[in-house]
Enzyme design. Structure first.
Site, mmCIF file in Angstrom:
data_model
loop_
_atom_site.group_PDB
_atom_site.id
_atom_site.type_symbol
_atom_site.label_atom_id
_atom_site.label_comp_id
_atom_site.label_asym_id
_atom_site.label_seq_id
_atom_site.Cartn_x
_atom_site.Cartn_y
_atom_site.Cartn_z
ATOM 1 N N SER A 50 0.920 -1.248 0.106
ATOM 2 C CA SER A 50 -0.185 -0.194 -0.216
ATOM 3 C C SER A 50 0.718 1.444 -0.023
ATOM 4 O O SER A 50 0.261 2.392 -0.122
ATOM 5 C CB SER A 50 -0.910 0.013 1.188
ATOM 6 O OG SER A 50 -0.101 -0.227 2.589
ATOM 7 N N GLY A 52 5.124 3.182 -0.272
ATOM 8 C CA GLY A 52 6.486 3.089 -0.254
ATOM 9 C C GLY A 52 7.221 2.142 -1.401
ATOM 10 O O GLY A 52 6.421 2.358 -2.546
ATOM 11 N N PHE A 53 7.906 1.221 -1.282
ATOM 12 C CA PHE A 53 8.507 0.349 -2.225
ATOM 13 C C PHE A 53 7.671 -0.448 -2.801
ATOM 14 O O PHE A 53 7.683 -1.198 -3.741
ATOM 15 C CB PHE A 53 9.939 -0.218 -1.622
ATOM 16 C CG PHE A 53 11.018 0.724 -1.823
ATOM 17 C CD1 PHE A 53 11.476 1.186 -2.913
ATOM 18 C CD2 PHE A 53 11.602 1.297 -0.601
ATOM 19 C CE1 PHE A 53 12.593 2.205 -2.920
ATOM 20 C CE2 PHE A 53 12.578 2.052 -0.582
ATOM 21 C CZ PHE A 53 13.302 2.604 -1.890
ATOM 22 N N LEU A 141 7.179 -5.522 3.683
ATOM 23 C CA LEU A 141 6.613 -5.193 4.921
ATOM 24 C C LEU A 141 7.691 -4.428 5.705
ATOM 25 O O LEU A 141 8.768 -4.552 5.919
ATOM 26 C CB LEU A 141 6.232 -6.289 5.781
ATOM 27 C CG LEU A 141 5.239 -7.361 5.439
ATOM 28 C CD1 LEU A 141 4.951 -8.380 6.391
ATOM 29 C CD2 LEU A 141 3.764 -6.671 4.954
ATOM 30 N N ALA A 142 7.113 -3.250 6.155
ATOM 31 C CA ALA A 142 7.985 -2.438 7.223
ATOM 32 C C ALA A 142 6.955 -2.129 8.360
ATOM 33 O O ALA A 142 6.055 -1.541 8.292
ATOM 34 C CB ALA A 142 8.219 -1.048 6.590
ATOM 35 N N TYR A 227 18.557 -1.704 2.911
ATOM 36 C CA TYR A 227 19.290 -0.707 2.971
ATOM 37 C C TYR A 227 20.847 -1.000 3.626
ATOM 38 O O TYR A 227 21.008 -1.634 4.337
ATOM 39 C CB TYR A 227 18.693 0.356 3.421
ATOM 40 C CG TYR A 227 19.480 1.699 3.392
ATOM 41 C CD1 TYR A 227 19.555 2.280 2.334
ATOM 42 C CD2 TYR A 227 20.013 2.206 4.583
ATOM 43 C CE1 TYR A 227 20.265 3.642 1.822
ATOM 44 C CE2 TYR A 227 20.720 3.506 4.300
ATOM 45 C CZ TYR A 227 20.988 4.076 2.986
ATOM 46 O OH TYR A 227 21.651 5.264 2.799
ATOM 47 N N TYR A 237 22.816 2.728 11.144
ATOM 48 C CA TYR A 237 22.069 1.786 10.469
ATOM 49 C C TYR A 237 22.705 0.451 10.223
ATOM 50 O O TYR A 237 22.368 -0.508 10.712
ATOM 51 C CB TYR A 237 21.521 2.485 9.005
ATOM 52 C CG TYR A 237 20.360 1.611 8.493
ATOM 53 C CD1 TYR A 237 19.229 2.245 8.458
ATOM 54 C CD2 TYR A 237 20.603 0.306 8.056
ATOM 55 C CE1 TYR A 237 18.018 1.210 7.944
ATOM 56 C CE2 TYR A 237 19.601 -0.156 7.279
ATOM 57 C CZ TYR A 237 18.184 0.278 7.458
ATOM 58 O OH TYR A 237 17.143 -0.627 6.717
ATOM 59 N N LYS A 246 18.700 -6.700 8.871
ATOM 60 C CA LYS A 246 18.912 -6.830 7.397
ATOM 61 C C LYS A 246 19.918 -7.909 6.880
ATOM 62 O O LYS A 246 19.862 -8.585 5.980
ATOM 63 C CB LYS A 246 19.293 -5.422 6.793
ATOM 64 C CG LYS A 246 18.258 -4.368 6.642
ATOM 65 C CD LYS A 246 16.863 -4.790 6.116
ATOM 66 C CE LYS A 246 16.019 -3.542 6.033
ATOM 67 N NZ LYS A 246 14.615 -4.212 5.381
HETATM 68 P P1 NAI Z 1 6.314 1.775 4.044
HETATM 69 O O1 NAI Z 1 5.961 1.885 5.459
HETATM 70 O O2 NAI Z 1 5.985 2.532 2.894
HETATM 71 O O3 NAI Z 1 5.365 0.478 3.636
HETATM 72 C C1 NAI Z 1 5.320 -0.499 4.512
HETATM 73 C C2 NAI Z 1 4.173 -1.560 4.131
HETATM 74 O O4 NAI Z 1 4.038 -2.859 4.916
HETATM 75 C C3 NAI Z 1 2.660 -0.780 3.914
HETATM 76 O O5 NAI Z 1 2.107 -1.446 2.820
HETATM 77 C C4 NAI Z 1 2.084 -1.415 5.482
HETATM 78 O O6 NAI Z 1 0.685 -1.481 5.289
HETATM 79 C C5 NAI Z 1 2.710 -2.910 5.318
HETATM 80 N N1 NAI Z 1 2.378 -3.498 6.574
HETATM 81 C C6 NAI Z 1 2.917 -3.134 7.990
HETATM 82 N N2 NAI Z 1 2.711 -4.037 8.609
HETATM 83 C C7 NAI Z 1 2.006 -4.716 8.028
HETATM 84 C C8 NAI Z 1 1.140 -6.067 8.632
HETATM 85 N N3 NAI Z 1 1.300 -6.242 9.865
HETATM 86 N N4 NAI Z 1 0.331 -6.805 7.839
HETATM 87 C C9 NAI Z 1 0.305 -6.289 6.549
HETATM 88 N N5 NAI Z 1 1.063 -5.311 6.008
HETATM 89 C C10 NAI Z 1 1.680 -4.623 6.991
HETATM 90 O O7 NAI Z 1 7.855 1.242 4.125
HETATM 91 P P2 NAI Z 1 9.071 1.196 3.035
HETATM 92 O O8 NAI Z 1 9.983 2.208 3.349
HETATM 93 O O9 NAI Z 1 8.623 1.028 1.516
HETATM 94 O O10 NAI Z 1 9.686 0.037 3.456
HETATM 95 C C11 NAI Z 1 9.496 -1.280 2.716
HETATM 96 C C12 NAI Z 1 10.774 -2.035 2.813
HETATM 97 O O11 NAI Z 1 11.871 -1.380 1.975
HETATM 98 C C13 NAI Z 1 11.588 -2.240 4.133
HETATM 99 O O12 NAI Z 1 12.076 -3.599 4.179
HETATM 100 C C14 NAI Z 1 12.478 -1.284 4.166
HETATM 101 O O13 NAI Z 1 13.450 -1.808 5.064
HETATM 102 C C15 NAI Z 1 13.157 -1.221 2.900
HETATM 103 N N6 NAI Z 1 13.898 -0.214 2.349
HETATM 104 C C16 NAI Z 1 13.386 1.324 2.599
HETATM 105 C C17 NAI Z 1 14.010 2.353 2.416
HETATM 106 C C18 NAI Z 1 13.829 3.674 2.752
HETATM 107 O O14 NAI Z 1 14.456 4.603 2.433
HETATM 108 N N7 NAI Z 1 12.354 4.066 2.940
HETATM 109 C C19 NAI Z 1 15.594 2.159 1.793
HETATM 110 C C20 NAI Z 1 15.912 0.867 1.331
HETATM 111 C C21 NAI Z 1 14.947 -0.224 1.992
#
Ligand code: NAI
Ligand code: NA
Length: 400
Positions: A50, A52-53, A141-142, A227, A237, A246
């Site tokens: 929903s 981010g990535f 998931l985050a 990351y 980090y 990670k």
């Molecule tokens: P985000 O917060 O935008 O997205 C997280 C997603 O997980 C959302 O869709 C949320 O609804 C879902 N979620 C969380 N708990 C849940 C649960 N219990 N059940 C179902 N869905 C659940 O986060 P983002 O930043 O896109 O992170 C995604 C991955 O990318 C993570 O592993 C993060 O470490 C990695 N990442 C992020 C970077 C950044 O700068 N934002 C850089 C490199 C990697």
């Protein structure tokens, strides 16, 4: 009602539904004109779809050349007495609408991805309505908490160091200020718990379960995101609790890769660029780095957001022209390559030391940082009528 942005610290307490719709459309328009994903997957499951990535992955795979049907799992809240609901709630709805317009499936499951019920529902749906098999599973998931599947007790992640405490500035988006903050040293238990929440265990359990259910196609791939960052941020980090989790994720990829190779499958971790997301704004002492990085990368014309990163990942790495996925010595896909280029990092470290609580709004790219944050929640987008009077009924009629 007129929907206004409400921000508490680094958390958005409101979201603009039609701004979220516009943001989805903007991302779709980008991938439609970008270097396309060719010979990509047709049936995809995205965990954390929903925002981010994960959301960018879903948009890239549906609209960026591959024309994939997608199932998205996320944890989001709809409209209620408490408010309009979360941005991710609307992202799901408008993604599905756009997918259906393009003749694609965009099925949403809203709820806890850790629960056994969710797993059963998703498997049932794959078998009965989704054609029976998946070509790709994206794990994005985050979260800060995960229940122990045996006991139901919650593990909580913490963002801490594993050496000396680190003091550094962090941004408060609500007040547009930079405040000093100290990240303490994690206890062994905190290190372990963070690994439980953000490491690879749940990813592996999903893949095991999907595999046992027989819903992974021959040649199915899976990918999770990580990351690493430059040495300057290692204490907070890479060498902190998150980096430790990670490392577990990376080891899980190798283990899954071996398992999946029996059916011609592959498992990878893609190391991505530092970006503003709902999750990343929580990382203390990280903001001066992001402010400097955005400024330098934009000046050089190599800045990317989530959608550009994901389109490059799928078009050029996971489904690239030479069929072999390019990885580094640790078998990691690196789409953080532009971030980590020597001359970029050189300039970033020069700029970072000049950024202070007094000058950060102009010295670094705070404008870009804040705009990204607002846009994640559907605000500050061009072409949206923010004065529109939106009724609660209009919102409750939108279905996931
Ligand atoms: P985000 O917060 O935008 O997205 C997280 C997603 O997980 C959302 O869709 C949320 O609804 C879902 N979620 C969380 N708990 C849940 C649960 N219990 N059940 C179902 N869905 C659940 O986060 P983002 O930043 O896109 O992170 C995604 C991955 O990318 C993570 O592993 C993060 O470490 C990695 N990442 C992020 C970077 C950044 O700068 N934002 C850089 C490199 C990697
Ligand atoms: Na390709």
């Amino acid at each position: 009602m007129i929907i206004e942005p409400v921000v508490k610290g680094v958390v958005a307490r409101s979201a603009h539904p039609f701004g979220c719709q516009q943001a989805i459309r903007n991302q779709i328009n980008y991938v439609r004109t970008a270097d396309p994903v060719t010979d990509g997957p047709k049936k995809v499951l995205v965990l954390g779809a929903s925002s981010g990535f994960g959301l960018a992955s879903r948009i890239s795979l549906a609209f960026g050349g591959s024309m994939a049907d997608t199932i998205g799992i996320s944890f989001e809240r709809g409209p209620s007495e408490k408010g309009v609901g979360t941005a991710g709630w609307y992202n799901n709805i408008f993604f599905r609408e756009e997918a259906e317009k393009a003749g694609l499936i965009g099925k949403n499951f809203i709820g806890d991805a850790f629960s056994p019920q969710m797993r059963q529902q998703v498997i049932e749906y794959i078998k009965t309505e989704f054609g029976g098999q998946l070509d790709l599973v994206v794990y994005s998931l985050a979260t800060g908490v995960r229940p122990n599947p045996e006991t139901g007790e919650l593990w909580r992640s913490s963002i801490k160091t594993m050496g000396e405490p680190v003091t550094g500035p962090t941004i408060n988006i609500e007040t547009d200020t930079m405040e000093q903050m100290t990240i303490g040293t994690a206890t062994p238990e905190e290190v372990e718990d963070t690994e439980k929440v953000m490491g690879g265990e749940d990813w592996a359990s999903w893949i095991d379960m999907l595999s046992e259910a027989g819903v992974l196609a021959t040649g199915c791939k899976t990918v999770a995101y990580s990351y690493v960052g430059p040495k300057a941020t290692y204490p907070i980090y890479h060498q902190g609790t998150l980096g430790r989790a990670k490392a577990h994720l990376h080891a899980t990829a190798d283990q899954l890769n071996e398992q999946m190779s029996e059916m011609g499958g592959e498992a990878y971790v893609s190391v991505c660029k530092a970006l503003v997301t709902k999750a990343s704004v929580f990382i203390p002492a990280f903001s001066p780095y992001i402010l400097a990085l955005f400024k330098v990368m934009k000046d050089k014309g190599v800045h990317e957001g989530c959608i550009e990163q994901m389109q490059r990942l799928y078009a050029q790495r996971l489904y690239g022209k030479d069929k072999i996925v390019p990885v580094d010595d640790n078998r990691l896909i690196r789409v953080d390559d532009w971030e980590l280029e020597d001359d970029i990092q050189q300039q970033v470290s020069e700029l970072m030391v000049k950024i202070t609580p007094e000058n950060f709004t102009t010295m670094g790219d705070y404008q870009g940082y804040k705009t990204d944050f607002m846009q994640l929640n559907g605000f500050d987008l061009e072409g949206v009528d923010y004065q529109a009077d939106i009724s609660f009924e209009t919102l409750t009629q939108l279905v996931a």
